[in-house]
Design a protein around this motif. Structure first.
Motif, PDB file in Angstrom:
ATOM      1  N   GLU A  61       0.873  -1.170   0.000  1.00 23.11           N
ATOM      2  CA  GLU A  61       0.000   0.000   0.000  1.00 23.11           C
ATOM      3  C   GLU A  61       0.908   1.217   0.000  1.00 23.11           C
ATOM      4  O   GLU A  61       1.997   1.186   0.581  1.00 23.11           O
ATOM      5  N   ARG A  80       4.988  -5.583   3.547  1.00 20.65           N
ATOM      6  CA  ARG A  80       3.863  -6.241   2.876  1.00 20.65           C
ATOM      7  C   ARG A  80       3.308  -7.308   3.814  1.00 20.65           C
ATOM      8  O   ARG A  80       4.059  -8.112   4.366  1.00 20.65           O
TER       9      ARG A  80
ATOM     10  N   LYS B 114      -5.867  -5.497  -7.470  1.00 18.64           N
ATOM     11  CA  LYS B 114      -5.600  -4.298  -6.674  1.00 18.64           C
ATOM     12  C   LYS B 114      -4.110  -4.182  -6.390  1.00 18.64           C
ATOM     13  O   LYS B 114      -3.480  -5.142  -5.935  1.00 18.64           O
ATOM     14  N   ASN B 115      -3.553  -3.016  -6.649  1.00 16.38           N
ATOM     15  CA  ASN B 115      -2.127  -2.766  -6.398  1.00 16.38           C
ATOM     16  C   ASN B 115      -1.223  -3.847  -6.981  1.00 16.38           C
ATOM     17  O   ASN B 115      -0.245  -4.255  -6.362  1.00 16.38           O
TER      18      ASN B 115
END
Lengths: 144, 138
Positions: A61, A80, B114-115
């Motif tokens: 993220e 992560r 996602k990502n």
């Protein structure tokens, strides 16, 4: 007497090398040899004005990534997390999790105030403007 | 024998495809890489997690046909006008196939990106779910 022991770690090492070969994505250049075990793998481009650094960081993220620039040193840190499941069975785990930190020496000094980083589709792209002092300057030649 | 029909290794991996080439310098065309995958099995479904960095949802193709799940992601090439100063990884498309057993409810397969992480959920058919047998004490 020479003892032959079964060494599970060596076995793991061999397996991991097999995996590396299977997933081999090295650039076929010196970079692979130098940064073979470093995470994340980096690609660095250059033009007269800027350096461009890219790293594949799927599953991270944006808020889990930290980027620092000091002089010509770039540091990337991140974390992560593994997907959470209650019970069940993992049949295959090829991805890795946890925290990383990588420092990298760039070919020239960077203007740290103007560094720009974007994170899209799991790819980190950093634009690093070269500091004024190292940029090529055109010298006007005067007629005498 | 138990009535639970949990099969062994219901998801096979067809990774070793001859058209998968080793990495090369970024920027060249026609390269395909094997994405890394995790596979988890729960009571109701299998869940696959794959790393597809640089693939956007419009360039991702997930197909299920004849018990075969195929994932193909296109990665855009760029940086052509710049000089590669240092390279540690090649950039190219991703492809991988898995064979999936009878016990998957194909109509209910779902996928999310996602990502750079693809999550594919393969729900089990009712008859394939392990059943817990209540034991009555006397």
């Amino acid at each position: 007497m020479l003892m032959t022991r079964w060494e599970p770690l060596a076995e793991l090492g061999r397996l991991s090398r097999e995996m590396e070969r299977m997933f081999s994505r090295d650039g076929g250049s010196l970079g692979h040899l130098l940064g073979a075990n470093a995470f994340p793998a980096l690609n660095v481009w250059e033009d007269a004005e800027q350096l461009y650094v890219e790293a594949e960081l799927p599953g991270f993220e944006l808020e889990d990534l930290e980027i620092y620039v000091t002089g010509n040193h770039l540091t990337i840190k991140g974390q992560r997390n593994a997907p959470k499941h209650e019970g069940g069975t993992w049949h295959r785990q090829e991805r890795s999790y946890g925290a990383f930190s990588r420092s990298f020496e760039l070919p020239s000094d960077i203007d740290g105030d103007r560094v720009n980083a974007r994170f899209h589709d799991g790819v980190l792209r950093i634009e690093l403007p070269k500091s004024e002092a190292v940029r090529p300057k055109r010298i006007e030649v005067q007629r005498s | 024998m138990s009535t639970a029909v949990t099969q062994n290794a219901p998801i096979g991996d067809q990774a070793a495809k001859p058209d998968l080439t080793d990495g090369n310098r970024a920027g060249k065309q026609a390269q395909c890489f094997l994405p890394r995958f995790d596979i988890w099995e729960g009571d109701d479904a299998w869940v696959l997690y794959g790393h597809l960095p640089g693939v956007s949802s419009e360039h991702l193709d997930v197909q299920f046909e004849d018990h075969r799940l195929t994932i193909h992601g296109k990665v855009a090439h760029h940086q052509d006008s710049r000089t590669l100063w240092y390279g540690e990884y090649g950039v190219g498309d991703f492809q991988r196939s898995f064979t999936v057993g009878e016990s998957v409810d194909a109509a209910k397969i779902s996928a999310e990106l996602k990502n750079g992480v693809l999550t594919v959920r393969l729900p089990k058919q009712e008859r394939a779910k392990a059943r817990r047998i209540e034991i009555q004490a006397h």
